[in-house]
Design a protein around this motif. Structure first.
Motif, PDB file in Angstrom:
ATOM      1  N   TYR A  28     -54.953 -60.150  15.813  1.00  0.00           N
ATOM      2  CA  TYR A  28     -54.626 -58.756  15.803  1.00  0.00           C
ATOM      3  C   TYR A  28     -55.914 -58.090  16.712  1.00  0.00           C
ATOM      4  CZ  TYR A  28     -54.109 -53.881  15.163  1.00  0.00           C
ATOM      5  OH  TYR A  28     -54.011 -52.450  15.588  1.00  0.00           O
ATOM      6  N   TYR A  29     -55.446 -57.641  17.684  1.00  0.00           N
ATOM      7  CA  TYR A  29     -56.336 -57.046  18.877  1.00  0.00           C
ATOM      8  C   TYR A  29     -56.216 -55.418  18.592  1.00  0.00           C
ATOM      9  CZ  TYR A  29     -57.374 -61.828  20.544  1.00  0.00           C
ATOM     10  OH  TYR A  29     -57.442 -63.159  20.471  1.00  0.00           O
ATOM     11  N   ARG A  30     -56.983 -54.942  18.226  1.00  0.00           N
ATOM     12  CA  ARG A  30     -56.906 -53.373  17.494  1.00  0.00           C
ATOM     13  C   ARG A  30     -56.679 -52.643  18.897  1.00  0.00           C
ATOM     14  NH1 ARG A  30     -61.058 -49.444  14.617  1.00  0.00           N
ATOM     15  NH2 ARG A  30     -59.455 -47.726  14.424  1.00  0.00           N
ATOM     16  N   LYS A  31     -57.856 -52.674  19.620  1.00  0.00           N
ATOM     17  CA  LYS A  31     -57.908 -51.979  21.029  1.00  0.00           C
ATOM     18  C   LYS A  31     -56.904 -52.124  21.869  1.00  0.00           C
ATOM     19  CE  LYS A  31     -62.862 -51.602  20.915  1.00  0.00           C
ATOM     20  NZ  LYS A  31     -64.066 -51.824  21.632  1.00  0.00           N
ATOM     21  N   GLU A  32     -56.424 -53.465  21.891  1.00  0.00           N
ATOM     22  CA  GLU A  32     -55.284 -53.767  22.743  1.00  0.00           C
ATOM     23  C   GLU A  32     -53.753 -53.528  22.248  1.00  0.00           C
ATOM     24  OE1 GLU A  32     -55.354 -54.708  26.101  1.00  0.00           O
ATOM     25  OE2 GLU A  32     -57.588 -54.263  25.816  1.00  0.00           O
ATOM     26  N   ARG A  33     -53.896 -53.282  21.001  1.00  0.00           N
ATOM     27  CA  ARG A  33     -52.719 -52.933  20.080  1.00  0.00           C
ATOM     28  C   ARG A  33     -51.734 -54.332  20.413  1.00  0.00           C
ATOM     29  NH1 ARG A  33     -50.691 -47.318  21.181  1.00  0.00           N
ATOM     30  NH2 ARG A  33     -49.275 -47.613  19.686  1.00  0.00           N
ATOM     31  N   ALA A  34     -52.293 -55.540  19.967  1.00  0.00           N
ATOM     32  CA  ALA A  34     -51.351 -56.826  20.353  1.00  0.00           C
ATOM     33  C   ALA A  34     -51.608 -57.699  19.181  1.00  0.00           C
ATOM     34  CB  ALA A  34     -52.052 -57.248  21.623  1.00  0.00           C
ATOM     35  N   LEU A  35     -50.712 -58.090  18.761  1.00  0.00           N
ATOM     36  CA  LEU A  35     -50.767 -59.132  17.751  1.00  0.00           C
ATOM     37  C   LEU A  35     -50.024 -60.448  18.357  1.00  0.00           C
ATOM     38  CD1 LEU A  35     -50.811 -59.775  14.326  1.00  0.00           C
ATOM     39  CD2 LEU A  35     -48.462 -59.254  14.347  1.00  0.00           C
ATOM     40  N   GLN A  36     -50.759 -61.636  18.071  1.00  0.00           N
ATOM     41  CA  GLN A  36     -50.369 -62.712  18.584  1.00  0.00           C
ATOM     42  C   GLN A  36     -50.460 -63.773  17.240  1.00  0.00           C
ATOM     43  OE1 GLN A  36     -53.517 -63.570  21.433  1.00  0.00           O
ATOM     44  NE2 GLN A  36     -51.953 -63.161  23.035  1.00  0.00           N
ATOM     45  N   LEU A  37     -49.074 -64.565  17.467  1.00  0.00           N
ATOM     46  CA  LEU A  37     -48.842 -65.697  16.534  1.00  0.00           C
ATOM     47  C   LEU A  37     -48.847 -67.069  17.058  1.00  0.00           C
ATOM     48  CD1 LEU A  37     -45.795 -64.082  14.753  1.00  0.00           C
ATOM     49  CD2 LEU A  37     -48.051 -63.758  14.017  1.00  0.00           C
ATOM     50  N   TYR A  38     -49.559 -67.752  16.546  1.00  0.00           N
ATOM     51  CA  TYR A  38     -49.762 -69.127  17.310  1.00  0.00           C
ATOM     52  C   TYR A  38     -49.124 -70.283  16.206  1.00  0.00           C
ATOM     53  CZ  TYR A  38     -53.425 -67.609  20.298  1.00  0.00           C
ATOM     54  OH  TYR A  38     -54.105 -66.782  21.650  1.00  0.00           O
ATOM     55  N   VAL A  39     -48.153 -70.985  16.904  1.00  0.00           N
ATOM     56  CA  VAL A  39     -47.193 -71.872  16.369  1.00  0.00           C
ATOM     57  C   VAL A  39     -47.267 -73.258  16.732  1.00  0.00           C
ATOM     58  CG1 VAL A  39     -44.905 -72.222  15.476  1.00  0.00           C
ATOM     59  CG2 VAL A  39     -45.495 -69.871  15.519  1.00  0.00           C
ATOM     60  N   LYS A  73     -63.071 -59.059  19.677  1.00  0.00           N
ATOM     61  CA  LYS A  73     -62.786 -60.228  18.722  1.00  0.00           C
ATOM     62  C   LYS A  73     -61.523 -59.954  17.906  1.00  0.00           C
ATOM     63  CE  LYS A  73     -67.284 -62.142  18.572  1.00  0.00           C
ATOM     64  NZ  LYS A  73     -68.414 -62.485  17.859  1.00  0.00           N
ATOM     65  N   PRO A  74     -60.514 -60.801  17.843  1.00  0.00           N
ATOM     66  CA  PRO A  74     -59.368 -60.699  17.037  1.00  0.00           C
ATOM     67  C   PRO A  74     -59.766 -60.257  15.415  1.00  0.00           C
ATOM     68  CG  PRO A  74     -59.558 -62.927  17.549  1.00  0.00           C
ATOM     69  CD  PRO A  74     -60.614 -62.252  18.335  1.00  0.00           C
ATOM     70  N   ARG A  75     -58.924 -59.379  14.902  1.00  0.00           N
ATOM     71  CA  ARG A  75     -59.215 -59.117  13.513  1.00  0.00           C
ATOM     72  C   ARG A  75     -58.277 -59.751  12.799  1.00  0.00           C
ATOM     73  NH1 ARG A  75     -61.212 -53.317  13.112  1.00  0.00           N
ATOM     74  NH2 ARG A  75     -61.954 -53.114  15.035  1.00  0.00           N
ATOM     75  N   PRO A  76     -58.539 -59.977  11.383  1.00  0.00           N
ATOM     76  CA  PRO A  76     -57.754 -61.130  10.601  1.00  0.00           C
ATOM     77  C   PRO A  76     -56.540 -60.004  10.366  1.00  0.00           C
ATOM     78  CG  PRO A  76     -60.009 -60.445   9.609  1.00  0.00           C
ATOM     79  CD  PRO A  76     -59.787 -59.719  10.824  1.00  0.00           C
ATOM     80  N   PHE A  77     -55.386 -60.756  10.409  1.00  0.00           N
ATOM     81  CA  PHE A  77     -54.173 -60.019   9.981  1.00  0.00           C
ATOM     82  C   PHE A  77     -53.209 -61.152   9.392  1.00  0.00           C
ATOM     83  CE2 PHE A  77     -49.696 -58.700  10.822  1.00  0.00           C
ATOM     84  CZ  PHE A  77     -49.528 -57.439  10.129  1.00  0.00           C
ATOM     85  N   ALA A  78     -52.555 -61.100   8.097  1.00  0.00           N
ATOM     86  CA  ALA A  78     -51.488 -61.632   7.538  1.00  0.00           C
ATOM     87  C   ALA A  78     -52.342 -63.283   7.235  1.00  0.00           C
ATOM     88  CB  ALA A  78     -50.325 -61.921   8.204  1.00  0.00           C
ATOM     89  N   LYS A  79     -53.420 -63.276   6.809  1.00  0.00           N
ATOM     90  CA  LYS A  79     -54.073 -64.499   6.719  1.00  0.00           C
ATOM     91  C   LYS A  79     -53.330 -65.513   5.738  1.00  0.00           C
ATOM     92  CE  LYS A  79     -58.083 -62.969   5.371  1.00  0.00           C
ATOM     93  NZ  LYS A  79     -59.364 -62.597   4.763  1.00  0.00           N
ATOM     94  N   GLU A  80     -52.550 -65.077   4.722  1.00  0.00           N
ATOM     95  CA  GLU A  80     -51.944 -65.805   3.847  1.00  0.00           C
ATOM     96  C   GLU A  80     -50.631 -66.612   4.399  1.00  0.00           C
ATOM     97  OE1 GLU A  80     -51.896 -62.411   3.957  1.00  0.00           O
ATOM     98  OE2 GLU A  80     -52.881 -61.440   2.279  1.00  0.00           O
ATOM     99  N   LEU A  81     -50.283 -66.254   5.757  1.00  0.00           N
ATOM    100  CA  LEU A  81     -49.187 -67.155   6.537  1.00  0.00           C
ATOM    101  C   LEU A  81     -49.651 -68.052   7.296  1.00  0.00           C
ATOM    102  CD1 LEU A  81     -47.232 -63.965   8.220  1.00  0.00           C
ATOM    103  CD2 LEU A  81     -46.621 -64.964   5.892  1.00  0.00           C
ATOM    104  N   VAL A  82     -51.039 -68.226   7.404  1.00  0.00           N
ATOM    105  CA  VAL A  82     -51.652 -69.345   8.183  1.00  0.00           C
ATOM    106  C   VAL A  82     -51.263 -70.667   7.440  1.00  0.00           C
ATOM    107  CG1 VAL A  82     -53.683 -70.298   9.279  1.00  0.00           C
ATOM    108  CG2 VAL A  82     -53.313 -67.843   9.407  1.00  0.00           C
ATOM    109  N   ASP A  83     -50.799 -71.604   8.207  1.00  0.00           N
ATOM    110  CA  ASP A  83     -50.533 -73.010   7.490  1.00  0.00           C
ATOM    111  C   ASP A  83     -49.149 -72.833   7.057  1.00  0.00           C
ATOM    112  OD1 ASP A  83     -52.807 -74.064   8.582  1.00  0.00           O
ATOM    113  OD2 ASP A  83     -53.840 -73.777   6.661  1.00  0.00           O
ATOM    114  N   GLY A  84     -48.612 -71.870   7.107  1.00  0.00           N
ATOM    115  CA  GLY A  84     -47.123 -71.740   6.488  1.00  0.00           C
ATOM    116  C   GLY A  84     -46.165 -72.111   7.615  1.00  0.00           C
ATOM    117  N   THR A  85     -44.842 -72.434   7.314  1.00  0.00           N
ATOM    118  CA  THR A  85     -43.851 -73.025   8.170  1.00  0.00           C
ATOM    119  C   THR A  85     -42.779 -71.835   8.629  1.00  0.00           C
ATOM    120  OG1 THR A  85     -43.834 -75.084   7.261  1.00  0.00           O
ATOM    121  CG2 THR A  85     -41.964 -74.421   8.378  1.00  0.00           C
ATOM    122  N   VAL A  86     -42.591 -71.620   9.997  1.00  0.00           N
ATOM    123  CA  VAL A  86     -41.680 -70.782  10.336  1.00  0.00           C
ATOM    124  C   VAL A  86     -40.390 -71.063  10.016  1.00  0.00           C
ATOM    125  CG1 VAL A  86     -40.969 -69.489  12.289  1.00  0.00           C
ATOM    126  CG2 VAL A  86     -43.054 -69.925  12.274  1.00  0.00           C
TER     127      VAL A  86
END
Length: 127
Positions: A28-39, A73-86
């Protein structure tokens, strides 16, 4: 601003590439107001939600082409989801709301996006 039909088209492409993949990072990039999900599936992809007034959008790119032009630098967001399956990605019928279902740590969680241009929102929910 994207219409619900634009979102339907993007989501169809995203489902094909991301469902069944492993969520490797959420940035999550606060200043850019963007969220990126890498899969990671056969390749690594980046699903980006940008709520910035000048650069808002919802798009999927190969991970190497998804860099935001920022020194932040990206801020942590939804860390609980990392390593989960879409598990699934779906759009509410004829609406600008998208839900991404992630199976993580023996729990089902959801990222819900309200794609309304620069005034969009994202929520993380669980069962």
């Amino acid at each position: 601003m994207l219409s619900s039909l634009d979102i339907t088209r993007i989501l169809a492409e995203s489902c094909r590439r991301l469902e069944g993949g492993t969520l490797s990072a959420v940035e999550y990039y606060r200043k850019e107001r963007a969220l990126q999900l890498y899969v990671k599936r056969e390749k690594r992809y980046c699903l980006t939600m940008s709520f910035h007034p000048r650069q808002n959008g919802f798009f999927i790119l190969p991970a190497g082409h998804s860099r935001l032009e920022t020194t932040e630098k990206p801020r942590p967001f939804a860390k609980e989801l990392v390593d989960g399956t879409v598990a699934a990605m779906r759009q509410y019928p004829n609406d600008r709301i998208v839900e991404i279902e992630v199976d993580s740590e023996n729990r089902r969680r959801y990222l819900v996006f309200e794609i309304l241009g620069p005034n969009g929102n994202v929520w993380m929910l669980d069962d």
